[in-house]
Design a protein around this motif. Structure first.
Motif, PDB file in Angstrom:
ATOM      1  N   ASN A 368       0.836  -1.135   0.043  1.00 32.21           N
ATOM      2  CA  ASN A 368       0.272   0.082  -0.013  1.00 32.21           C
ATOM      3  C   ASN A 368       0.864   1.285   0.034  1.00 32.21           C
ATOM      4  O   ASN A 368       0.673   2.185  -0.709  1.00 32.21           O
ATOM      5  CB  ASN A 368      -1.084   0.090   1.233  1.00 32.21           C
ATOM      6  CG  ASN A 368      -1.870  -1.035   1.191  1.00 32.21           C
ATOM      7  OD1 ASN A 368      -2.222  -1.774   0.130  1.00 32.21           O
ATOM      8  ND2 ASN A 368      -2.532  -1.177   2.492  1.00 32.21           N
ATOM      9  N   TYR A 369       1.868   1.215   0.800  1.00 38.59           N
ATOM     10  CA  TYR A 369       3.025   2.420   0.832  1.00 38.59           C
ATOM     11  C   TYR A 369       3.463   2.724  -0.430  1.00 38.59           C
ATOM     12  O   TYR A 369       3.445   3.572  -1.185  1.00 38.59           O
ATOM     13  CB  TYR A 369       3.913   2.039   1.905  1.00 38.59           C
ATOM     14  CG  TYR A 369       4.529   3.336   2.434  1.00 38.59           C
ATOM     15  CD1 TYR A 369       4.064   3.507   4.148  1.00 38.59           C
ATOM     16  CD2 TYR A 369       5.324   4.211   1.899  1.00 38.59           C
ATOM     17  CE1 TYR A 369       4.831   4.445   4.783  1.00 38.59           C
ATOM     18  CE2 TYR A 369       5.656   5.156   2.503  1.00 38.59           C
ATOM     19  CZ  TYR A 369       5.435   5.464   4.090  1.00 38.59           C
ATOM     20  OH  TYR A 369       5.858   6.672   4.585  1.00 38.59           O
ATOM     21  N   PHE A 370       3.826   1.377  -1.208  1.00 36.98           N
ATOM     22  CA  PHE A 370       4.481   1.548  -2.458  1.00 36.98           C
ATOM     23  C   PHE A 370       3.740   2.192  -3.457  1.00 36.98           C
ATOM     24  O   PHE A 370       3.818   3.073  -4.295  1.00 36.98           O
ATOM     25  CB  PHE A 370       5.166   0.183  -2.863  1.00 36.98           C
ATOM     26  CG  PHE A 370       5.598   0.171  -4.403  1.00 36.98           C
ATOM     27  CD1 PHE A 370       6.952   0.548  -4.524  1.00 36.98           C
ATOM     28  CD2 PHE A 370       4.898  -0.350  -5.234  1.00 36.98           C
ATOM     29  CE1 PHE A 370       7.114   0.598  -5.787  1.00 36.98           C
ATOM     30  CE2 PHE A 370       5.275  -0.299  -6.611  1.00 36.98           C
ATOM     31  CZ  PHE A 370       6.485   0.057  -6.752  1.00 36.98           C
ATOM     32  N   TYR A 391      12.883   3.739  -9.206  1.00 40.25           N
ATOM     33  CA  TYR A 391      13.084   4.757  -8.385  1.00 40.25           C
ATOM     34  C   TYR A 391      12.302   4.477  -7.206  1.00 40.25           C
ATOM     35  O   TYR A 391      12.846   4.616  -5.941  1.00 40.25           O
ATOM     36  CB  TYR A 391      12.824   5.752  -9.114  1.00 40.25           C
ATOM     37  CG  TYR A 391      12.638   7.070  -8.552  1.00 40.25           C
ATOM     38  CD1 TYR A 391      13.940   7.702  -8.115  1.00 40.25           C
ATOM     39  CD2 TYR A 391      11.752   8.058  -7.861  1.00 40.25           C
ATOM     40  CE1 TYR A 391      14.246   8.814  -7.167  1.00 40.25           C
ATOM     41  CE2 TYR A 391      11.946   9.158  -7.181  1.00 40.25           C
ATOM     42  CZ  TYR A 391      13.082   9.548  -6.950  1.00 40.25           C
ATOM     43  OH  TYR A 391      13.150  10.851  -6.246  1.00 40.25           O
ATOM     44  N   VAL A 392      11.200   4.468  -6.944  1.00 38.96           N
ATOM     45  CA  VAL A 392      10.284   4.054  -5.874  1.00 38.96           C
ATOM     46  C   VAL A 392      10.863   3.025  -5.028  1.00 38.96           C
ATOM     47  O   VAL A 392      11.003   3.205  -3.816  1.00 38.96           O
ATOM     48  CB  VAL A 392       8.723   4.331  -6.117  1.00 38.96           C
ATOM     49  CG1 VAL A 392       8.060   4.042  -4.673  1.00 38.96           C
ATOM     50  CG2 VAL A 392       8.381   5.765  -6.509  1.00 38.96           C
ATOM     51  N   ARG A 393      10.821   1.938  -5.901  1.00 38.67           N
ATOM     52  CA  ARG A 393      11.157   0.754  -5.341  1.00 38.67           C
ATOM     53  C   ARG A 393      12.576   0.732  -4.369  1.00 38.67           C
ATOM     54  O   ARG A 393      12.719   0.242  -3.240  1.00 38.67           O
ATOM     55  CB  ARG A 393      11.080  -0.411  -6.306  1.00 38.67           C
ATOM     56  CG  ARG A 393      11.378  -1.985  -5.564  1.00 38.67           C
ATOM     57  CD  ARG A 393      11.964  -2.946  -6.621  1.00 38.67           C
ATOM     58  NE  ARG A 393      13.063  -2.385  -7.385  1.00 38.67           N
ATOM     59  CZ  ARG A 393      13.726  -3.037  -8.612  1.00 38.67           C
ATOM     60  NH1 ARG A 393      13.150  -3.770  -9.261  1.00 38.67           N
ATOM     61  NH2 ARG A 393      14.783  -2.374  -8.954  1.00 38.67           N
ATOM     62  N   ASP A 394      13.398   1.305  -4.945  1.00 35.79           N
ATOM     63  CA  ASP A 394      14.843   1.326  -4.571  1.00 35.79           C
ATOM     64  C   ASP A 394      15.159   2.189  -3.356  1.00 35.79           C
ATOM     65  O   ASP A 394      15.778   2.099  -2.540  1.00 35.79           O
ATOM     66  CB  ASP A 394      15.646   1.283  -5.750  1.00 35.79           C
ATOM     67  CG  ASP A 394      15.575   0.464  -6.648  1.00 35.79           C
ATOM     68  OD1 ASP A 394      15.364  -0.771  -6.421  1.00 35.79           O
ATOM     69  OD2 ASP A 394      16.473   0.678  -7.704  1.00 35.79           O
ATOM     70  N   LYS A 395      14.132   3.371  -3.489  1.00 37.00           N
ATOM     71  CA  LYS A 395      14.377   4.340  -2.472  1.00 37.00           C
ATOM     72  C   LYS A 395      13.649   4.468  -1.297  1.00 37.00           C
ATOM     73  O   LYS A 395      13.766   4.797  -0.493  1.00 37.00           O
ATOM     74  CB  LYS A 395      14.066   5.725  -3.141  1.00 37.00           C
ATOM     75  CG  LYS A 395      15.144   6.420  -4.127  1.00 37.00           C
ATOM     76  CD  LYS A 395      14.809   7.687  -4.400  1.00 37.00           C
ATOM     77  CE  LYS A 395      15.209   8.772  -3.278  1.00 37.00           C
ATOM     78  NZ  LYS A 395      16.425   8.787  -2.887  1.00 37.00           N
ATOM     79  N   MET A 396      12.666   3.197  -1.024  1.00 31.40           N
ATOM     80  CA  MET A 396      11.860   2.912  -0.127  1.00 31.40           C
ATOM     81  C   MET A 396      12.534   2.598   1.117  1.00 31.40           C
ATOM     82  O   MET A 396      13.734   1.988   0.732  1.00 31.40           O
ATOM     83  CB  MET A 396      10.418   2.140  -0.325  1.00 31.40           C
ATOM     84  CG  MET A 396       9.356   2.531  -0.950  1.00 31.40           C
ATOM     85  SD  MET A 396       8.153   1.321  -1.240  1.00 31.40           S
ATOM     86  CE  MET A 396       7.886   0.901   0.575  1.00 31.40           C
TER      87      MET A 396
END
Length: 470
Positions: A368-370, A391-396
């Motif tokens: 959900n956060y992702f 970008y989002v996956r790796d920076k979480m």
């Protein structure tokens, strides 16, 4: 005939042939040859008539065999299928017994208290997603503080009927979601559903006004009976997009990536692009790709690209997004803030580029956060979610909190059939008689990503091309 042949051959083997048996059938070798020939003819006929062209690849779980909905001939439900050259009879994913899967998912949903939602930011804004700045968006990537409220859309009301909203909130357990905005696709019914699946799975199709007009022109949804109307398994949800986004694809991103907010009581969801037809029971799909793999999300890897920049270049080259300069700014922003090309260091992720036409999710706090963070990036730049995915996956943070099963494209082709869109991208007549308006491509001010036109991504490009940074 085959039974008679077996009896005759058996008599011959036991030495009990009589004068009534023709001489032709008294040879053991000939009997074997005839049996082999008849069996081969039967298998060849079965394969030619099978929709999958595979031998004995039928579902072992009492599927619904009758068509779920009969379309008028003018609607052309099954036209323009995209061919594939990959083998169709291999089994790259194992599907468990239907009844065992049904029981396991029911028990999982009943014990769903372990699944928690993040805290979502409330308020009003000019755009549906709030249109946050780059640094503001980055500040929410650390999800270790569960008390932090994160922006996740709905800063404007999602314009649907209250009756539809109530039906969505009552959907517990599993939901399958799709959308057609801009009358760009045709509604396709899933195949291979188990006999109890419709009792435990909700199917929702979001459409806008232009799509409704197209459906009405084929007498699929009469004007006076829209509310609560179903087409086959799909409940049709009419969305008034006048006050959402000007781009139809961006409006489609709302149910695609914010499905956990639209269906707050769903435990699992499957997003399927309207260009696809699901041919595997959704319960089997969830169990095989998410539950058995112990992940939060399952998504197909791209069949050709593994680096985000490759997808960005293809997006510009093939005019998948009209503003090429904005693609350059997006990639520069990501490179400046830590986007790196794929290397083995990113394993177990096998790629940075997904094919997001099919997404299977467990509505865990991580997924959900992702989804919220990814949606914010799409609003900031464009609805091409392949560009923001890595970008989002790796920076979480914390690292590797999100568990993703990026399955092979061969699995994708086993569980879904892809069809071509029913509108010309350059603007053509739709089934409703309307004309699709496509923005004119805005050329880049310089060669994209080459000749120093993307300085902030030089390091990324050199690593991607295997060259030295010196």
């Amino acid at each position: 005939m085959m039974q008679s042949m077996k009896e005759t051959c058996a008599s011959s083997f036991m030495g009990k042939a009589t004068s009534r048996v023709p001489l032709l059938f008294r040879s053991k070798l000939l009997c074997f040859s005839l049996l082999y020939l008849s069996s081969s003819l039967f298998l060849a006929l079965y394969s030619s008539l099978s929709s999958t062209k595979c031998l004995f690849r039928s579902s072992p779980f009492n599927p619904i065999q009758t068509p779920l909905f009969t379309y008028p001939s003018t609607y052309g439900e099954h036209k323009y299928a995209v061919p594939t050259l990959r083998p169709s009879c291999t089994s790259p994913v194992y599907f468990s017994d239907y009844w065992m899967v049904l029981k396991e998912i029911q028990e999982f949903c009943q014990n769903s208290s372990a699944l928690r939602h993040p805290k979502y930011m409330q308020g009003k804004a000019q755009s549906f997603g709030g249109n946050f700045s780059t640094q503001n968006r980055i500040s929410y990537f650390d999800c270790s503080d569960v008390r932090l409220e994160i922006p996740c859309g709905f800063f404007k009301e999602f314009p649907i009927r209250n009756s539809d909203r109530n039906a969505m909130e009552k959907c517990n357990g599993v939901v399958v979601v799709s959308a057609i905005f801009g009358d760009h696709d045709k509604i396709r019914q899933p195949k291979g559903l188990g006999s109890k699946t419709l009792d435990h799975v909700c199917f929702f199709m979001f459409v806008d006004n232009s799509t409704l007009r197209g459906l009405n022109s084929h007498n699929l949804i009469p004007e006076k009976t829209r509310e609560g109307k179903k087409i086959g398994v799909w409940r049709i949800i009419s969305v008034s997009t006048e006050h959402l986004y000007a781009n139809a694809a961006m409006n489609g991103v709302i149910p695609k990536h914010l499905v956990h907010r639209l269906f707050p009581n769903a435990i699992f969801s499957i997003w399927i692009d309207a260009k696809l037809q699901l041919v595997v029971d959704p319960l089997l799909l969830i169990h095989a790709l998410v539950i058995s793999e112990n992940v939060d999300m399952a998504i197909s890897r791209h069949p050709y690209y593994i680096h985000t920049m490759e997808e960005a270049m293809a997006t510009a080259r093939w005019k998948k997004w009209w503003d090429v300069d904005s693609l350059k700014r997006q990639m520069e922003t990501y490179c400046e803030n830590g986007l790196l090309p794929w290397t083995p260091n990113k394993l177990p992720y096998p790629s940075d580029v997904p094919d997001s036409a099919l997404i299977v999710r467990k509505h865990s706090i991580a997924s959900n956060y992702f989804s919220c963070l990814l949606f914010n990036e799409l609003e900031a730049f464009n609805p091409r979610d392949q560009l923001a995915f890595a970008y989002v996956r790796d920076k979480m943070k914390p690292a590797k909190q999100l568990r993703v099963n990026m399955f092979d494209v061969q699995v994708f082709e086993q569980v879904a059939v892809e069809y071509r869109h029913n509108l010309n991208k350059q603007g053509g007549p739709s089934s409703s008689g309307a004309t699709a308006q496509v923005p004119k491509t805005k050329r880049a001010t310089s060669d994209l990503f080459v000749n120093g036109s993307c300085n902030r991504c030089d390091g990324y490009l050199l690593t991607m091309w295997g060259e030295s940074h010196d």
